[in-house]
Design a protein around this motif. Structure first.
Motif, short mmCIF file in Angstrom:
data_model
loop_
_atom_site.label_atom_id
_atom_site.label_comp_id
_atom_site.label_asym_id
_atom_site.label_seq_id
_atom_site.Cartn_x
_atom_site.Cartn_y
_atom_site.Cartn_z
N VAL A 1 0.98 -1.18 -0.01
CA VAL A 1 0.00 0.07 0.03
C VAL A 1 0.89 1.31 0.12
CG1 VAL A 1 -1.79 1.14 1.17
CG2 VAL A 1 -1.86 -1.14 1.33
N GLU A 2 0.70 1.88 -1.17
CA GLU A 2 1.48 3.39 -1.26
C GLU A 2 0.68 4.41 -0.42
OE1 GLU A 2 4.42 3.99 -2.67
OE2 GLU A 2 4.75 1.66 -2.70
N PRO A 3 1.46 5.40 0.33
CA PRO A 3 0.76 6.57 0.87
C PRO A 3 0.17 7.33 0.03
CG PRO A 3 2.87 6.46 1.45
CD PRO A 3 2.80 5.42 0.39
N TYR A 4 -1.18 7.68 -0.03
CA TYR A 4 -2.09 8.56 -0.79
C TYR A 4 -1.44 9.77 -0.69
CZ TYR A 4 -5.88 11.51 -2.20
OH TYR A 4 -6.79 12.34 -2.83
N ARG A 5 -1.07 10.42 -1.85
CA ARG A 5 -0.78 11.74 -1.97
C ARG A 5 -1.44 12.20 -3.19
NH1 ARG A 5 2.24 11.88 2.21
NH2 ARG A 5 4.05 10.49 2.20
N PRO A 6 -2.20 13.41 -2.64
CA PRO A 6 -3.25 13.95 -3.55
C PRO A 6 -2.45 14.85 -4.61
CG PRO A 6 -3.42 15.09 -1.50
CD PRO A 6 -2.42 13.88 -1.40
N THR A 7 -2.99 14.77 -5.92
CA THR A 7 -2.37 15.68 -7.00
C THR A 7 -2.92 16.82 -6.83
OG1 THR A 7 -2.31 13.42 -8.59
CG2 THR A 7 -1.68 15.72 -9.48
N PRO A 8 -1.89 17.98 -6.88
CA PRO A 8 -2.37 19.30 -6.70
C PRO A 8 -2.89 19.73 -8.06
CG PRO A 8 -0.15 19.15 -6.57
CD PRO A 8 -0.37 17.75 -6.89
N LYS A 9 -4.39 20.18 -7.88
CA LYS A 9 -5.05 20.82 -8.82
C LYS A 9 -4.61 21.93 -9.53
CE LYS A 9 -10.09 21.84 -9.95
NZ LYS A 9 -11.24 22.05 -9.45
N PRO A 10 -4.25 22.03 -10.89
CA PRO A 10 -4.02 23.34 -11.22
C PRO A 10 -4.85 24.63 -11.10
CG PRO A 10 -4.49 21.85 -12.96
CD PRO A 10 -4.84 21.32 -11.75
N ALA A 11 -4.38 25.79 -10.94
CA ALA A 11 -5.33 26.99 -10.64
C ALA A 11 -5.92 27.18 -12.16
CB ALA A 11 -4.74 27.93 -9.98
N VAL A 12 -7.13 27.49 -12.01
CA VAL A 12 -7.86 27.81 -13.28
C VAL A 12 -8.58 29.06 -13.14
CG1 VAL A 12 -9.57 26.88 -14.77
CG2 VAL A 12 -8.34 25.23 -13.76
N GLY A 13 -8.33 29.84 -14.24
CA GLY A 13 -9.20 31.15 -14.33
C GLY A 13 -10.73 31.03 -14.42
N ILE A 14 -11.48 31.73 -13.77
CA ILE A 14 -13.10 31.59 -14.04
C ILE A 14 -13.59 32.80 -14.70
CG2 ILE A 14 -15.01 31.44 -12.69
CD1 ILE A 14 -13.42 30.54 -10.14
#
Length: 132
Positions: free
Chosen positions: A65-78
């Motif tokens: 079991v690998e530790p969970y490492r969330p992938t950062p979500k890129p910032a997006v213009g609205i």
């Protein structure tokens, strides 16, 4: 605090979940029995070692079991405003930034491709009607 799920650890055949957050410029940790709810009302610790020492949880290795490492979500213009600002979605919050910073950071879509705020707001469904 903005808690981020870090990983699962096992102690006496029970899974515990490690969370981390930034507080006063340093990282703090918390331990919960569920990964579904953020640790809003639990104690926080200055290090993982302190957390395990104070809670009595001794970590067993989880094979494969690998530790969970969330992938950062890129910032997006609205959207953009007429006075040269853009609203940016960072994944966990939104915020306004001046065009110079928007362009320097390389946010997508390009500043000129963003809809104006008025048009963006007109395209949003009326939330009051959806709940009423």
């Amino acid at each position: 605090m903005n808690w981020v799920y870090d990983r699962v650890v096992r102690h006496k055949s029970v899974n515990y979940h490690v969370w981390s957050a930034q507080q006063d410029g340093s990282t703090v940790y918390a331990l919960t029995r569920t990964s579904a709810l953020k640790p809003n009302l639990v104690s926080s610790y200055r290090s993982i070692e302190e957390m395990f020492w104070r809670t009595g949880v001794e970590v067993e290795a989880l094979e494969g079991v690998e530790p969970y490492r969330p992938t950062p979500k890129p910032a997006v213009g609205i959207f953009r405003t007429r006075d040269g600002w853009a609203e940016v979605d960072y994944g966990h919050r939104t915020g306004a930034v001046p065009r110079e910073l928007y362009d320097r950071k390389g946010y997508l879509p390009s500043f000129d491709a963003l809809p104006l705020e008025k048009i963006h707001r007109e395209l949003l469904p009326d939330r009051r009607q959806a709940h009423g």
